[in-house]
Design an enzyme around this catalytic site. Structure first.
Site, short mmCIF file in Angstrom:
data_model
loop_
_atom_site.label_atom_id
_atom_site.label_comp_id
_atom_site.label_asym_id
_atom_site.label_seq_id
_atom_site.Cartn_x
_atom_site.Cartn_y
_atom_site.Cartn_z
N GLY A 1 25.70 48.63 -40.56
CA GLY A 1 27.16 48.74 -40.69
C GLY A 1 27.72 49.82 -39.77
O GLY A 1 28.71 50.48 -40.09
N GLY B 1 31.58 50.50 -38.47
CA GLY B 1 32.67 50.77 -39.41
C GLY B 1 33.23 52.17 -39.28
O GLY B 1 32.91 52.92 -38.34
N ASP C 1 25.02 46.14 -36.59
CA ASP C 1 26.19 45.64 -37.31
C ASP C 1 26.27 44.14 -37.07
O ASP C 1 25.54 43.60 -36.22
CB ASP C 1 27.48 46.33 -36.80
N TYR D 1 33.26 46.55 -56.62
CA TYR D 1 32.74 47.57 -55.70
C TYR D 1 32.03 48.68 -56.48
O TYR D 1 30.88 49.03 -56.19
CB TYR D 1 33.91 48.13 -54.89
N LYS E 1 28.06 49.59 -56.62
CA LYS E 1 27.56 50.89 -56.15
C LYS E 1 26.83 51.63 -57.27
O LYS E 1 25.86 52.34 -57.02
CB LYS E 1 28.72 51.74 -55.60
P1 NAD Z 1 33.61 49.81 -43.10
O1 NAD Z 1 34.14 48.65 -43.86
O2 NAD Z 1 34.51 50.51 -42.15
O3 NAD Z 1 32.32 49.36 -42.30
C1 NAD Z 1 31.33 48.54 -42.85
C2 NAD Z 1 30.60 47.87 -41.72
O4 NAD Z 1 29.62 47.00 -42.31
C3 NAD Z 1 31.51 46.99 -40.85
O5 NAD Z 1 31.40 47.38 -39.50
C4 NAD Z 1 30.99 45.57 -41.08
O6 NAD Z 1 31.02 44.75 -39.92
C5 NAD Z 1 29.54 45.84 -41.51
N1 NAD Z 1 28.98 44.74 -42.32
C6 NAD Z 1 29.58 44.02 -43.29
N2 NAD Z 1 28.74 43.08 -43.76
C7 NAD Z 1 27.59 43.24 -43.10
C8 NAD Z 1 26.34 42.56 -43.12
N3 NAD Z 1 26.12 41.52 -43.94
N4 NAD Z 1 25.34 43.00 -42.30
C9 NAD Z 1 25.56 44.03 -41.45
N5 NAD Z 1 26.73 44.70 -41.35
C10 NAD Z 1 27.72 44.29 -42.16
O7 NAD Z 1 33.00 50.82 -44.17
P2 NAD Z 1 32.90 52.42 -44.06
O8 NAD Z 1 34.18 52.96 -44.51
O9 NAD Z 1 32.34 52.80 -42.75
O10 NAD Z 1 31.86 52.70 -45.23
C11 NAD Z 1 30.48 52.78 -44.99
C12 NAD Z 1 29.78 52.95 -46.33
O11 NAD Z 1 30.28 54.10 -46.98
C13 NAD Z 1 29.99 51.80 -47.29
O12 NAD Z 1 28.79 51.56 -47.97
C14 NAD Z 1 31.06 52.29 -48.23
O13 NAD Z 1 30.94 51.72 -49.49
C15 NAD Z 1 30.76 53.77 -48.27
N6 NAD Z 1 31.95 54.55 -48.60
C16 NAD Z 1 32.99 54.64 -47.74
C17 NAD Z 1 34.12 55.36 -48.08
C18 NAD Z 1 35.29 55.49 -47.16
O14 NAD Z 1 36.33 56.06 -47.57
N7 NAD Z 1 35.22 55.01 -45.93
C19 NAD Z 1 34.17 56.01 -49.32
C20 NAD Z 1 33.10 55.86 -50.19
C21 NAD Z 1 31.99 55.16 -49.81
N1 SER Z 2 37.35 54.62 -49.72
C1 SER Z 2 36.66 53.76 -50.63
C2 SER Z 2 37.56 52.69 -51.13
O1 SER Z 2 38.74 52.95 -51.24
C3 SER Z 2 36.14 54.56 -51.81
O2 SER Z 2 34.82 54.27 -51.99
O3 SER Z 2 37.09 51.62 -51.42
#
Ligand code: NAD
Ligand code: SER
Length: 314
Positions: free
Chosen positions: A9, A12, A33, A140, A144
């Site tokens: 991923g 992202g 990704d 979600y 998690k």
């Molecule tokens: P994002 O949605 O920006 O990026 C996720 C990436 O995963 C994308 O680039 C997508 O193309 C890729 N993806 C989706 N399905 C896939 C698959 N089957 N195989 C391979 N890649 C795949 O998410 P993010 O904000 O960068 O978050 C990354 C992680 O951190 C996630 O697990 C999310 O739950 C966790 N997280 C993020 C936040 C936040 O605020 N951004 C907060 C809490 C937790």
């Molecule tokens: N930023 C994330 C969401 O809003 C929290 O895990 O889904």
């Protein structure tokens, strides 16, 4: 020992910055990704990889002799509520594939990004403790929380060195947020700079835990580099930065852009936000591996506004 790091991923919001930070420390960092890389990520190793396809993951791990995985691929809260089946499959099956590949191929260390969404409406909202009631009511959050339990199980039963953080909402300017409930706190900066107004999908007094991306990246790498004997939590560490409401954020933005106006039109994301903590107690992370954030609301907002303006050529 020389480390080889794989990031799923990677394209992202977090991955696009984490990969670049990891490449400063480790010689070989393989970004993967579903979608093609953009920007600076193109300069290093990249593979298209679907986390639902275990054979592809295994081939990649064996080919590059991977020693650490940061498993970021997931579906976030708002997109997950619209497509629960997809969220469950990617968040659960994707993680199970990674956990199995780690143990079967001898990968030493795994990072699993958890979230404040593992908590639910029955959890104490203010200064949510590390150990407390957890009844998440979004797919979600459910996926998690189950993921945290799987990670702990793989540590206890298979000896896998899994480490995890319960991220708050993350704020950044390099890559836009990907379908979460906290996305407003990113979008607001882009709209403030471009149009001087923003319509917020959460109510003005909705307080949520948030963090600026440089803190999140620093904390993530610090956790992964901490000596194993310091790590007492194998499910997910509470991880805190700043807490604020949309109204408080708008007031901070107005200090730089006085003409900025905000309106409120709460949608399906309001009940999701209402089910989450307002702040998390991260004293266990502070104690175990020395976590301390560097950005408060004012410092984060100033840096965001400067960088979003630069991005817009202003
Ligand atoms: P994002 O949605 O920006 O990026 C996720 C990436 O995963 C994308 O680039 C997508 O193309 C890729 N993806 C989706 N399905 C896939 C698959 N089957 N195989 C391979 N890649 C795949 O998410 P993010 O904000 O960068 O978050 C990354 C992680 O951190 C996630 O697990 C999310 O739950 C966790 N997280 C993020 C936040 C936040 O605020 N951004 C907060 C809490 C937790
Ligand atoms: N930023 C994330 C969401 O809003 C929290 O895990 O889904």
């Amino acid at each position: 020992m020389e480390e080889t790091v794989l990031v799923t991923g990677a394209g992202g919001q977090i991955g696009s910055e984490l990969v670049l930070a990891l490449r400063k420390t480790y010689k070989q960092v393989i970004a993967t990704d579903l979608k093609e890389p953009s920007g600076e990520m193109k300069e290093g190793e990249f593979m298209r990889l679907d986390v639902l396809y275990k054979n592809g993951l295994m081939d990649c791990v064996k080919r590059f002799k991977v020693t650490q995985i940061y498993h970021l691929a997931a579906i976030l809260s708002a997109t997950g509520e619209k497509n629960p089946e997809l969220a469950w499959r990617i968040n659960m099956k994707g993680l199970r594939n990674i956990l199995d590949v780690c143990t079967e191929a001898g990968v030493k260390k795994l990072f699993f990004p958890s979230t404040m969404a593992v908590f639910g409406p029955t959890t104490p909202k203010v200064n949510t403790p590390q150990y407390t009631v957890m009844e998440p009511n979004t797919i979600y959050g459910i996926s998690k929380q189950a993921g945290e339990r799987w990670c702990d199980w793989y540590f206890q039963k298979k000896g896998l060195d899994v480490r995890s953080l319960r991220y708050p909402g993350l704020i950044s300017y390099k890559t836009k947020a990907g379908g979460g409930t906290t996305d407003y706190a990113v979008d607001i900066f882009f709209e403030a700079v471009a149009n001087k107004k923003y319509e917020c999908f959460l109510k003005e007094d909705t307080i949520l835990p948030m963090m600026y991306m440089p803190d999140a990246i620093r904390g993530t790498i610090a956790l992964m580099e901490a000596p194993a004997e310091k790590i007492t939590v194998r499910s997910g560490y509470n991880f805190s930065g700043i807490s604020f409401s949309p109204k408080q954020l708008a007031e901070e933005i107005k200090k730089t852009i006085p003409e900025f106006t905000i309106t409120y039109k709460p949608d399906f994301r309001q009940p999701i936000a209402d089910s989450w903590p307002q702040s998390m107690d991260d004293s266990v992370a502070q104690h175990d591996w020395g976590w301390k954030p560097q950005y408060d609301l004012a410092k984060m907002s100033k840096d965001m506004l400067e960088n979003v303006a630069k991005k817009n050529g202003l």
